[in-house]
Enzyme design. Structure first.
Site, PDB file in Angstrom:
ATOM      1  N   ALA A  66       0.529  -1.464  -0.214  1.00 38.17           N
ATOM      2  CA  ALA A  66      -0.251   0.186   0.256  1.00 38.17           C
ATOM      3  C   ALA A  66       0.151   1.566   0.270  1.00 38.17           C
ATOM      4  O   ALA A  66       2.214   0.827   0.498  1.00 38.17           O
ATOM      5  CB  ALA A  66      -0.791  -0.147   1.188  1.00 38.17           C
ATOM      6  N   GLY A 109       0.340  -4.692   0.931  1.00 38.68           N
ATOM      7  CA  GLY A 109      -0.762  -4.913  -0.018  1.00 38.68           C
ATOM      8  C   GLY A 109      -0.215  -5.452  -1.879  1.00 38.68           C
ATOM      9  O   GLY A 109      -1.310  -6.259  -2.094  1.00 38.68           O
ATOM     10  N   GLU A 112      -0.064  -9.404  -0.810  1.00 41.04           N
ATOM     11  CA  GLU A 112      -1.926  -9.901  -0.505  1.00 41.04           C
ATOM     12  C   GLU A 112      -2.871  -9.551  -2.060  1.00 41.04           C
ATOM     13  O   GLU A 112      -3.955 -10.506  -2.599  1.00 41.04           O
ATOM     14  CB  GLU A 112      -2.085  -8.913   0.629  1.00 41.04           C
ATOM     15  N   GLU A 132       4.648  -5.292   7.014  1.00 37.20           N
ATOM     16  CA  GLU A 132       3.659  -3.627   8.038  1.00 37.20           C
ATOM     17  C   GLU A 132       3.963  -3.666   8.940  1.00 37.20           C
ATOM     18  O   GLU A 132       4.058  -3.251   9.818  1.00 37.20           O
ATOM     19  CB  GLU A 132       2.075  -4.640   7.756  1.00 37.20           C
TER      20      GLU A 132
HETATM   21  N1  CAA Z   1       4.725   3.490  -0.236  1.00 36.63           N
HETATM   22  C1  CAA Z   1       4.938   4.761  -0.700  1.00 36.63           C
HETATM   23  N2  CAA Z   1       6.520   4.532  -1.370  1.00 36.63           N
HETATM   24  C2  CAA Z   1       6.877   3.094  -1.802  1.00 36.63           C
HETATM   25  C3  CAA Z   1       6.240   2.417  -1.315  1.00 36.63           C
HETATM   26  C4  CAA Z   1       5.175   1.916  -0.444  1.00 36.63           C
HETATM   27  N3  CAA Z   1       4.610   0.955   0.153  1.00 36.63           N
HETATM   28  N4  CAA Z   1       7.465   1.164  -1.463  1.00 36.63           N
HETATM   29  C5  CAA Z   1       8.073   1.725  -1.981  1.00 36.63           C
HETATM   30  N5  CAA Z   1       7.983   2.565  -2.645  1.00 36.63           N
HETATM   31  C6  CAA Z   1       8.973   4.406  -3.067  1.00 36.63           C
HETATM   32  C7  CAA Z   1      10.138   4.609  -2.636  1.00 36.63           C
HETATM   33  O1  CAA Z   1       9.718   5.331  -1.501  1.00 36.63           O
HETATM   34  C8  CAA Z   1      11.129   5.689  -3.504  1.00 36.63           C
HETATM   35  O2  CAA Z   1       9.849   6.482  -4.054  1.00 36.63           O
HETATM   36  P1  CAA Z   1      11.621   8.201  -3.567  1.00 36.63           P
HETATM   37  O3  CAA Z   1      12.135   7.399  -5.284  1.00 36.63           O
HETATM   38  O4  CAA Z   1      10.810   9.131  -4.469  1.00 36.63           O
HETATM   39  O5  CAA Z   1      12.334   7.938  -2.432  1.00 36.63           O
HETATM   40  C9  CAA Z   1      10.201   4.445  -4.773  1.00 36.63           C
HETATM   41  O6  CAA Z   1       9.509   3.581  -4.496  1.00 36.63           O
HETATM   42  C10 CAA Z   1      12.057   2.999  -4.323  1.00 36.63           C
HETATM   43  O7  CAA Z   1      11.928   2.460  -3.676  1.00 36.63           O
HETATM   44  P2  CAA Z   1      13.514   2.267  -3.022  1.00 36.63           P
HETATM   45  O8  CAA Z   1      14.516   3.123  -3.035  1.00 36.63           O
HETATM   46  O9  CAA Z   1      12.939   2.233  -1.319  1.00 36.63           O
HETATM   47  O10 CAA Z   1      13.813   1.245  -3.016  1.00 36.63           O
HETATM   48  P3  CAA Z   1      14.689   0.163  -2.777  1.00 36.63           P
HETATM   49  O11 CAA Z   1      15.065  -0.954  -4.131  1.00 36.63           O
HETATM   50  O12 CAA Z   1      15.360   1.289  -2.310  1.00 36.63           O
HETATM   51  O13 CAA Z   1      13.850  -0.465  -1.695  1.00 36.63           O
HETATM   52  C11 CAA Z   1      11.708  -1.473  -0.757  1.00 36.63           C
HETATM   53  C12 CAA Z   1      12.701  -1.022  -2.490  1.00 36.63           C
HETATM   54  C13 CAA Z   1      12.393  -2.427   0.152  1.00 36.63           C
HETATM   55  C14 CAA Z   1      10.863  -2.133  -1.554  1.00 36.63           C
HETATM   56  C15 CAA Z   1      11.574  -0.899  -0.420  1.00 36.63           C
HETATM   57  O14 CAA Z   1      10.951   0.231  -1.074  1.00 36.63           O
HETATM   58  C16 CAA Z   1      10.142  -0.059   0.661  1.00 36.63           C
HETATM   59  O15 CAA Z   1      10.684  -1.669   1.875  1.00 36.63           O
HETATM   60  N6  CAA Z   1       9.148  -0.680   0.507  1.00 36.63           N
HETATM   61  C17 CAA Z   1       8.091  -0.496   1.943  1.00 36.63           C
HETATM   62  C18 CAA Z   1       7.381  -1.796   1.899  1.00 36.63           C
HETATM   63  C19 CAA Z   1       6.381  -2.349   2.344  1.00 36.63           C
HETATM   64  O16 CAA Z   1       6.407  -1.687   3.930  1.00 36.63           O
HETATM   65  N7  CAA Z   1       5.403  -2.504   2.419  1.00 36.63           N
HETATM   66  C20 CAA Z   1       3.854  -2.769   3.354  1.00 36.63           C
HETATM   67  C21 CAA Z   1       3.757  -1.308   3.538  1.00 36.63           C
HETATM   68  S1  CAA Z   1       1.653  -0.942   4.166  1.00 36.63           S
HETATM   69  C22 CAA Z   1       0.728  -2.656   3.030  1.00 36.63           C
HETATM   70  O17 CAA Z   1       1.261  -2.973   2.557  1.00 36.63           O
HETATM   71  C23 CAA Z   1      -0.246  -2.527   4.239  1.00 36.63           C
HETATM   72  C24 CAA Z   1      -0.838  -3.230   3.964  1.00 36.63           C
HETATM   73  O18 CAA Z   1      -1.261  -4.552   3.992  1.00 36.63           O
HETATM   74  C25 CAA Z   1      -2.314  -2.806   2.928  1.00 36.63           C
END
Ligand code: CAA
Length: 258
Positions: A66, A109, A112, A132
């Site tokens: 998400a 998400g 999921e 999460e």
């Molecule tokens: N939401 C918003 N933006 C996101 C994102 C997310 N879930 N995942 C990645 N991005 C964005 C980053 O912020 C980044 O944007 P900027 O260039 O503007 O900074 C861009 O995508 C590229 O990401 P990274 O620079 O972080 O890339 P990386 O290769 O270093 O890392 C990653 C990749 C490990 C996937 C890392 O991006 C990450 O940990 N993302 C979040 C994963 C996460 O926590 N997901 C769960 C979300 S909560 C959820 O999903 C709730 C639910 O159950 C409904």
């Protein structure tokens, strides 16, 4: 086909192609994407010319979860009002089989969403996780429930409580995916599966999707009774008459959707 802000939509014969398209955010699922995906899925589902849907992301990410940046400022009242979780659950009403092709990250998400599809084909680069917990929340689009049913309680607990990402080989071993293929072959392999399904009888494939999905909800006795009803009901279709005649006459079936 319609134009959307966050996804690309196309068709390949009887296959509906839906590509998540926010590459700069690793396909993070925002509210607009929820609306776009649901609208496109419903459009394909209502189209008799579509027999299977292929849902995919980019090479680097199926979807990284998400959209955290959009969620960050939402109040409880706004979460309740907007109900993203409920929105994604609406996918359960789609009767057309959906194949998910996962390359790169399928997190939160994104994992999921992939699990909400019917067949999950993974590239060897795929990585799955429910991170999460690291954000101080729980899975919210079905992860705690679907993962536990798919891979069992101990593995689901470990993934959800630690946020550890698993690679494609581990996902294959624990039964999260139906198949792993080299990344370069993902597009062709997933399309091949979708084309095969789309080439079958529409009434049969829709019935089978509903039957197998019910197995997650019903007791064995109830599930077997439900299967018996559906199986008998299918004897009323033109496709079953054609399918059996075609077998006996040693020729390909000409399904009623053509
Ligand atoms: N939401 C918003 N933006 C996101 C994102 C997310 N879930 N995942 C990645 N991005 C964005 C980053 O912020 C980044 O944007 P900027 O260039 O503007 O900074 C861009 O995508 C590229 O990401 P990274 O620079 O972080 O890339 P990386 O290769 O270093 O890392 C990653 C990749 C490990 C996937 C890392 O991006 C990450 O940990 N993302 C979040 C994963 C996460 O926590 N997901 C769960 C979300 S909560 C959820 O999903 C709730 C639910 O159950 C409904």
């Amino acid at each position: 086909t319609k134009a959307y802000e966050t996804i690309l939509v196309d068709t390949d014969g009887r296959v509906g192609l839906l590509t998540l398209n926010r590459p700069d955010a690793l396909n993070a699922l925002n509210e607009q994407m929820l609306h776009d995906v649901l609208d496109a899925l419903r459009g394909f589902d209502a189209d008799e010319g579509i027999g299977c849907i292929l849902l995919r992301g980019s090479e680097r990410a199926f979807a990284a979860g998400a959209d955290i940046k959009q969620m960050q400022h939402l109040s409880v009242a706004e979460m309740v009002e907007r109900d993203w979780s409920g929105g994604w659950m609406a996918m359960g009403a789609i009767r057309t089989p959906i194949v998910a092709a996962v390359s790169g990250f399928a997190l939160g998400g994104g994992c999921e969403l992939a699990m909400a599809c019917d067949i999950l084909v993974a590239a060897d680069t795929a990585r799955f996780g429910q991170p999460e917990v690291k954000l101080g929340i729980s899975p919210g689009f079905g992860g705690s429930q679907r993962l536990a049913r798919l891979v069992g309680k101990p593995r689901a607990m470990e993934m959800c409580l630690t946020g550890r990402m698993i690679d494609a080989a581990e996902a294959d071993r624990i039964g999260l995916v139906s198949r792993v293929v080299p990344a370069a072959e993902l597009a062709a392999a997933s399309l091949e599966i979708a084309r095969t399904i789309a080439g079958m009888s529409r009434s049969a494939t829709r019935a089978i999707k509903e039957l197998v999905n019910r197995a997650e909800e019903l007791s064995l006795a109830e599930g077997l009774r439900f299967e018996r009803q559906v199986f008998h009901g299918l004897f009323s279709t033109a496709d079953r008459a054609e399918g059996m005649s075609a077998f006996v006459e040693k020729r390909p079936a000409r399904w009623s959707h053509r």
